[in-house]
Write a protein that holds these residues in place. Structure first.
Motif: not given
Length: 84
Positions: A2-7
Protein backbone atom coordinates in the motif's frame (compact mmCIF):
# COMPACT_ATOMS: atom_id res chain seq x y z
CA UNK A 1 1.81 -3.15 -1.00
CA UNK A 2 0.00 0.00 0.00
CA UNK A 3 1.02 3.58 -0.50
CA UNK A 4 0.73 6.33 2.04
CA UNK A 5 -2.05 8.66 0.97
CA UNK A 6 -3.37 11.96 2.23
CA UNK A 7 -6.49 10.21 3.49
CA UNK A 8 -4.37 7.91 5.67
CA UNK A 9 -2.55 10.93 7.06
CA UNK A 10 -5.85 12.59 8.00
CA UNK A 11 -7.06 9.43 9.72
CA UNK A 12 -3.83 9.07 11.69
CA UNK A 13 -3.92 12.72 12.78
CA UNK A 14 -7.55 12.37 13.82
CA UNK A 15 -6.76 9.21 15.79
CA UNK A 16 -3.90 10.95 17.61
CA UNK A 17 -6.11 13.89 18.59
CA UNK A 18 -8.85 11.55 19.81
CA UNK A 19 -6.31 9.49 21.79
CA UNK A 20 -5.03 12.71 23.37
CA UNK A 21 -8.57 13.68 24.38
CA UNK A 22 -9.16 10.27 25.96
CA UNK A 23 -5.90 10.48 27.93
CA UNK A 24 -6.74 13.97 29.19
CA UNK A 25 -10.22 12.89 30.31
CA UNK A 26 -8.64 9.95 32.15
CA UNK A 27 -6.26 12.37 33.88
CA UNK A 28 -9.20 14.51 35.02
CA UNK A 29 -11.04 11.45 36.34
CA UNK A 30 -7.93 10.18 38.13
CA UNK A 31 -7.33 13.55 39.78
CA UNK A 32 -10.91 13.84 41.00
CA UNK A 33 -11.13 10.23 42.19
CA UNK A 34 -7.90 10.18 44.24
CA UNK A 35 -8.87 10.99 47.81
CA UNK A 36 -7.00 10.77 51.07
CA UNK A 37 -7.99 10.95 54.70
CA UNK A 38 -6.24 11.83 57.90
CA UNK A 39 -7.42 11.69 61.45
CA UNK A 40 -6.25 13.36 64.65
CA UNK A 41 -7.20 11.90 68.00
CA UNK A 42 -7.51 14.26 70.92
CA UNK A 43 -7.10 13.05 74.51
CA UNK A 44 -10.00 15.09 75.89
CA UNK A 45 -12.61 14.33 73.28
CA UNK A 46 -13.41 12.76 69.99
CA UNK A 47 -11.11 12.80 67.01
CA UNK A 48 -11.26 14.85 63.87
CA UNK A 49 -11.08 13.19 60.45
CA UNK A 50 -10.62 15.04 57.18
CA UNK A 51 -11.39 13.46 53.80
CA UNK A 52 -10.12 15.48 50.86
CA UNK A 53 -8.66 15.15 47.35
CA UNK A 54 -5.06 13.92 47.36
CA UNK A 55 -3.77 17.09 45.68
CA UNK A 56 -5.99 19.41 47.68
CA UNK A 57 -9.35 20.72 46.54
CA UNK A 58 -8.25 23.89 44.68
CA UNK A 59 -5.42 22.14 42.84
CA UNK A 60 -7.67 19.22 41.86
CA UNK A 61 -10.32 21.53 40.46
CA UNK A 62 -7.80 23.56 38.46
CA UNK A 63 -6.13 20.44 37.04
CA UNK A 64 -9.47 18.82 36.17
CA UNK A 65 -10.75 21.97 34.43
CA UNK A 66 -7.48 22.33 32.51
CA UNK A 67 -7.60 18.67 31.46
CA UNK A 68 -11.19 18.91 30.25
CA UNK A 69 -10.41 22.15 28.38
CA UNK A 70 -7.42 20.55 26.69
CA UNK A 71 -9.53 17.49 25.84
CA UNK A 72 -12.14 19.76 24.24
CA UNK A 73 -9.37 21.34 22.17
CA UNK A 74 -8.21 17.87 21.08
CA UNK A 75 -11.76 16.98 20.00
CA UNK A 76 -11.95 20.24 18.05
CA UNK A 77 -8.63 19.49 16.32
CA UNK A 78 -9.83 15.95 15.50
CA UNK A 79 -12.94 17.43 13.94
CA UNK A 80 -10.87 19.92 11.96
CA UNK A 81 -8.48 17.16 10.81
CA UNK A 82 -11.45 15.29 9.36
CA UNK A 83 -12.72 18.34 7.48
CA UNK A 84 -9.37 19.45 6.15
Amino acid sequence: MSTYTAEMAVKSHRALWIAGAVVLILVAVAVLSSWTSRCADYATGGGLCVYEPALGLPQSIVLAVASVGAAAFCVYRAYRAGRG
